[in-house]
Design a protein around this motif. Structure first.
Motif, PDB file in Angstrom:
ATOM      1  N   ALA A 308       6.110  13.403   7.006  1.00  8.94           N
ATOM      2  CA  ALA A 308       6.711  14.478   6.113  1.00  8.94           C
ATOM      3  C   ALA A 308       7.028  14.230   4.563  1.00  8.94           C
ATOM      4  N   ALA A 309       6.483  13.303   4.079  1.00 10.93           N
ATOM      5  CA  ALA A 309       6.383  12.971   2.639  1.00 10.93           C
ATOM      6  C   ALA A 309       4.978  12.217   2.169  1.00 10.93           C
ATOM      7  N   GLY A 310       4.887  12.072   1.072  1.00 10.86           N
ATOM      8  CA  GLY A 310       3.694  11.681   0.567  1.00 10.86           C
ATOM      9  C   GLY A 310       3.260  12.452  -0.635  1.00 10.86           C
ATOM     10  N   PRO A 311       2.130  12.068  -1.270  1.00  9.81           N
ATOM     11  CA  PRO A 311       1.139  10.901  -0.995  1.00  9.81           C
ATOM     12  C   PRO A 311       1.633   9.601  -1.171  1.00  9.81           C
ATOM     13  N   LEU A 312       0.959   8.701  -0.414  1.00 10.29           N
ATOM     14  CA  LEU A 312       1.564   7.283  -0.400  1.00 10.29           C
ATOM     15  C   LEU A 312       0.297   6.604  -0.418  1.00 10.29           C
ATOM     16  N   VAL A 313      -0.068   5.411  -1.279  1.00  6.23           N
ATOM     17  CA  VAL A 313      -1.183   4.648  -0.827  1.00  6.23           C
ATOM     18  C   VAL A 313      -0.682   3.298  -0.336  1.00  6.23           C
ATOM     19  N   ILE A 314      -0.624   2.691   0.496  1.00  3.91           N
ATOM     20  CA  ILE A 314      -0.374   1.402   1.042  1.00  3.91           C
ATOM     21  C   ILE A 314      -1.531   0.514   1.319  1.00  3.91           C
ATOM     22  N   GLU A 315      -1.546  -0.798   1.228  1.00  3.90           N
ATOM     23  CA  GLU A 315      -2.538  -1.923   1.451  1.00  3.90           C
ATOM     24  C   GLU A 315      -2.199  -2.540   2.545  1.00  3.90           C
ATOM     25  N   VAL A 316      -2.795  -2.872   3.570  1.00  4.57           N
ATOM     26  CA  VAL A 316      -2.401  -3.403   4.502  1.00  4.57           C
ATOM     27  C   VAL A 316      -3.425  -4.642   4.993  1.00  4.57           C
ATOM     28  N   ASP A 317      -2.658  -6.069   5.060  1.00  5.12           N
ATOM     29  CA  ASP A 317      -3.110  -7.047   5.179  1.00  5.12           C
ATOM     30  C   ASP A 317      -3.147  -7.322   6.782  1.00  5.12           C
ATOM     31  N   ASP A 318      -4.375  -7.668   7.307  1.00  2.23           N
ATOM     32  CA  ASP A 318      -4.391  -7.995   8.610  1.00  2.23           C
ATOM     33  C   ASP A 318      -5.471  -9.047   8.974  1.00  2.23           C
ATOM     34  N   PRO A 319      -5.230 -10.415   8.715  1.00  2.00           N
ATOM     35  CA  PRO A 319      -6.251 -11.267   9.101  1.00  2.00           C
ATOM     36  C   PRO A 319      -6.625 -11.437  10.612  1.00  2.00           C
ATOM     37  N   PHE A 320      -5.533 -11.210  11.290  1.00  2.00           N
ATOM     38  CA  PHE A 320      -5.918 -11.216  12.902  1.00  2.00           C
ATOM     39  C   PHE A 320      -6.862 -10.183  13.364  1.00  2.00           C
ATOM     40  N   LEU A 321      -6.579  -8.955  12.851  1.00  3.71           N
ATOM     41  CA  LEU A 321      -7.582  -7.856  13.354  1.00  3.71           C
ATOM     42  C   LEU A 321      -7.893  -7.276  11.955  1.00  3.71           C
ATOM     43  N   PRO A 322      -9.059  -7.941  11.475  1.00  8.62           N
ATOM     44  CA  PRO A 322      -9.495  -7.263  10.086  1.00  8.62           C
ATOM     45  C   PRO A 322     -10.037  -5.938  10.005  1.00  8.62           C
ATOM     46  N   HIS A 323     -10.275  -5.351  10.958  1.00  8.63           N
ATOM     47  CA  HIS A 323     -10.780  -3.902  10.863  1.00  8.63           C
ATOM     48  C   HIS A 323      -9.442  -3.037  10.323  1.00  8.63           C
ATOM     49  N   ASN A 324      -8.335  -3.502  10.668  1.00 12.18           N
ATOM     50  CA  ASN A 324      -7.068  -2.819  10.010  1.00 12.18           C
ATOM     51  C   ASN A 324      -6.888  -2.912   8.620  1.00 12.18           C
ATOM     52  N   ALA A 325      -7.586  -4.093   8.076  1.00 14.97           N
ATOM     53  CA  ALA A 325      -7.160  -4.397   6.651  1.00 14.97           C
ATOM     54  C   ALA A 325      -7.737  -3.421   5.822  1.00 14.97           C
ATOM     55  N   GLY A 326      -7.119  -2.872   4.589  1.00 11.86           N
ATOM     56  CA  GLY A 326      -7.723  -2.069   3.702  1.00 11.86           C
ATOM     57  C   GLY A 326      -6.693  -1.237   3.170  1.00 11.86           C
ATOM     58  N   ARG A 327      -6.814  -0.233   2.293  1.00 13.71           N
ATOM     59  CA  ARG A 327      -5.964   0.713   1.632  1.00 13.71           C
ATOM     60  C   ARG A 327      -5.894   2.237   2.514  1.00 13.71           C
ATOM     61  N   TYR A 328      -4.764   2.638   2.532  1.00 14.65           N
ATOM     62  CA  TYR A 328      -4.615   3.922   3.406  1.00 14.65           C
ATOM     63  C   TYR A 328      -3.891   5.001   2.429  1.00 14.65           C
ATOM     64  N   LEU A 329      -4.677   6.238   2.143  1.00 17.43           N
ATOM     65  CA  LEU A 329      -3.736   7.321   1.591  1.00 17.43           C
ATOM     66  C   LEU A 329      -3.242   7.939   2.618  1.00 17.43           C
ATOM     67  N   ILE A 330      -2.011   8.312   2.608  1.00 19.62           N
ATOM     68  CA  ILE A 330      -0.985   8.909   3.593  1.00 19.62           C
ATOM     69  C   ILE A 330      -0.435  10.067   3.118  1.00 19.62           C
ATOM     70  N   THR A 331      -0.593  11.247   3.499  1.00 21.46           N
ATOM     71  CA  THR A 331      -0.079  12.599   3.184  1.00 21.46           C
ATOM     72  C   THR A 331       0.477  13.258   4.317  1.00 21.46           C
ATOM     73  N   PRO A 332       1.166  14.214   4.160  1.00 23.59           N
ATOM     74  CA  PRO A 332       1.444  15.311   5.293  1.00 23.59           C
ATOM     75  C   PRO A 332       0.061  15.580   6.046  1.00 23.59           C
ATOM     76  N   ASP A 333      -1.037  15.933   5.337  1.00 21.86           N
ATOM     77  CA  ASP A 333      -2.030  16.459   6.054  1.00 21.86           C
ATOM     78  C   ASP A 333      -3.055  15.494   6.639  1.00 21.86           C
ATOM     79  N   GLU A 334      -3.066  14.228   6.011  1.00 18.92           N
ATOM     80  CA  GLU A 334      -4.117  13.549   6.526  1.00 18.92           C
ATOM     81  C   GLU A 334      -3.690  11.862   6.400  1.00 18.92           C
ATOM     82  N   VAL A 335      -4.512  11.045   6.852  1.00 17.42           N
ATOM     83  CA  VAL A 335      -4.301   9.857   6.746  1.00 17.42           C
ATOM     84  C   VAL A 335      -6.053   9.185   6.689  1.00 17.42           C
TER      85      VAL A 335
END
Ligand SMILES: CC(=O)SCCNC(=O)CCNC(=O)[C@H](O)C(C)(C)COP(=O)(O)OP(=O)(O)OC[C@H]1O[C@@H](n2cnc3c(N)ncnc32)[C@H](O)[C@@H]1OP(=O)(O)O
Length: 397
Positions: A308-335
């Motif tokens: 219900a809020a955004g836009p927000l850009v977060i960066e996720v570190d995930d050495p154990f599951l590298p497919h998750n690592a990277g930056r995500y744009l989160i808005t009410p309409d999309e990820v």
């Protein structure tokens, strides 16, 4: 560690895995007559073993669904039965089990995993974070009085164990779930059956009937010690209406030969104390971590929950599951994945702590778990992830 073999266990290897798990928790093996019901609690193909010459480590999971903020359900792996032989610990056996489990989860489209941790230091390194919270409390049964303006409709009925095992699964499935709660697969009920039948004290199940059928239930035992009144210990309490909430507590307060009612596993934001004319009749004895949650597929998880809020850009570190690592744009309409600059950076474990609403991003930032590049984004993240009630799993597995 290269000569270790990690694989799915065959059905005829499950008893050894169960014995190994129990030994790792310093608990004796199940008796022969209990194995039949214990065995039914194992979902086929979901138990892993690590071998050198013998079985030295194990972990299992059960498929379920996790309710996320906004009301959607995502595929969940409920992980338990983790144990490593005491003479083989700290050599990477658990690490090997976690890797094999996550590979399997990712392949099968599992979005999140959850577990109840035996110790707080074990699972963070694998991307699990405290995703739900629980509280324990006690109620002075003899002194507590319910408020007179509470609803009084509905009927209580006691069920024996067979009837309870028959009717509770459907009743639970019909109840509204809070974020953090999970579906209860049949294998979970099979696992409960052994506990119900093996209990030293009689286990009592009381259901509350509302206008449309069972709308709440409580499972409890009364423990009595010579020379003192009993303690009623609630093992499982769920309800879907204010009538059932009040009705079940009215019933519990009326159980004879009981001095104190103890609830060991309740939601943090459940207003039990407000049922009583004197809220001090209820004493909170503990608030602690409930499930540790692991987002196996960060993008799918973010898409599934309300935003219900955004836009927000977060960066996720995930050495154990590298497919998750990277930056995500989160808005009410999309990820979506993005190349934009990150406003907040965090590990996968920290994102899991915010995901269901257990912890506000501002609290995670204040304790160094979220690294802030854009201070204005913290309030946006609080609006995005903040919850109306503290998430709770409510199912022990
Ligand atoms: C969901 C559940 O079932 S919870 C129940 C978990 N089981 C138990 O608590 C039973 C008793 N304990 C055990 O069986 C084992 O010690 C386990 C499963 C907790 C850990 O297994 P291990 O094979 O020793 O873990 P592994 O060697 O892969 O450890 C990985 C890292 O975590 C650390 N670690 C693992 N367990 C612990 C612990 N209990 N305390 C502190 N550090 C730990 C290791 O030191 C290692 O750190 P490093 O990478 O910096 O060297």
């Amino acid at each position: 560690m290269s000569d270790l073999v990690t694989r799915v266990l065959r059905d005829d290897e499950l008893r050894a895995a169960n014995t190994l798990f129990r030994a790792s928790l310093h608990v004796p093996p199940v008796k022969d007559e209990e194995w039949v019901t214990t065995h039914r609690g194992y979902q086929p193909e979901r138990t892993l073993g690590v071998f050198d010459e013998a079985l030295i480590g194990t972990a299992k999971s059960t498929d379920a669904l996790l309710r996320v903020p906004g009301g959607a359900d995502v595929p969940l792996a409920a992980v338990t039965g983790v144990g490593v032989r005491a003479d083989r610990t700290r050599r990477g056996v658990l690490t090997s089990l976690m890797r094999a489990q996550f590979a399997d989860f990712a392949e099968r489209g599992i979005v999140a995993a959850a577990l109840h941790a035996s110790e707080g230091v074990i699972y963070g390194r694998f991307g699990y974070g405290v995703g739900t919270l629980m509280r324990s409390y006690k109620v002075r049964r003899l002194a507590a009085r319910l408020r007179s303006d509470l609803p009084t409709s509905g009927e209580i009925e006691l069920l024996d164990i067979d009837a309870a095992l028959n009717r509770l699964p459907g009743s639970y499935a019909g109840l509204p779930l809070r974020p953090g709660m999970m579906s209860r697969p049949q294998h979970w009920w099979y696992a409960v059956e052994r506990g119900l039948r093996a209990s030293e004290e009689p286990v009592v199940t009381a259901v509350h009937h509302g206008p449309d059928g069972i709308d709440g239930f409580v499972v409890y035992r009364v423990v009595r010690t010579p020379g003192s009144d009993g303690t009623l210990k609630v093992d499982d309490l769920h309800y879907g209406t204010p009538e059932a909430f009040a009705g079940l507590w009215r019933f519990l307060l009326g159980v004879d030969l009981v001095d104190e009612i103890q609830v060991g596993y309740g939601p943090v934001t459940e207003p039990v104390e407000l049922l009583f004319t004197d809220p001090r009749m209820c004493t909170v004895t503990e608030v602690e971590d409930d499930t540790w949650v692991r987002l196996v597929d960060v993008e799918a998880a973010l898409l599934a929950r309300e935003r219900a809020a955004g836009p927000l850009v977060i960066e996720v570190d995930d050495p154990f599951l590298p497919h998750n690592a990277g930056r995500y744009l989160i808005t009410p309409d999309e990820v979506s994945r993005t190349e934009r600059d990150a406003q907040l950076r965090m590990g996968a474990d920290t994102l899991a702590m915010a995901y269901l609403g257990a912890w506000l991003p501002s609290s995670l930032a204040a304790t160094g778990r979220i690294r802030v590049s854009d201070p204005g984004a913290v309030a946006v993240a609080d609006d995005l992830f903040g919850a109306r009630s503290t998430p709770w799993c409510g199912t022990f597995f």
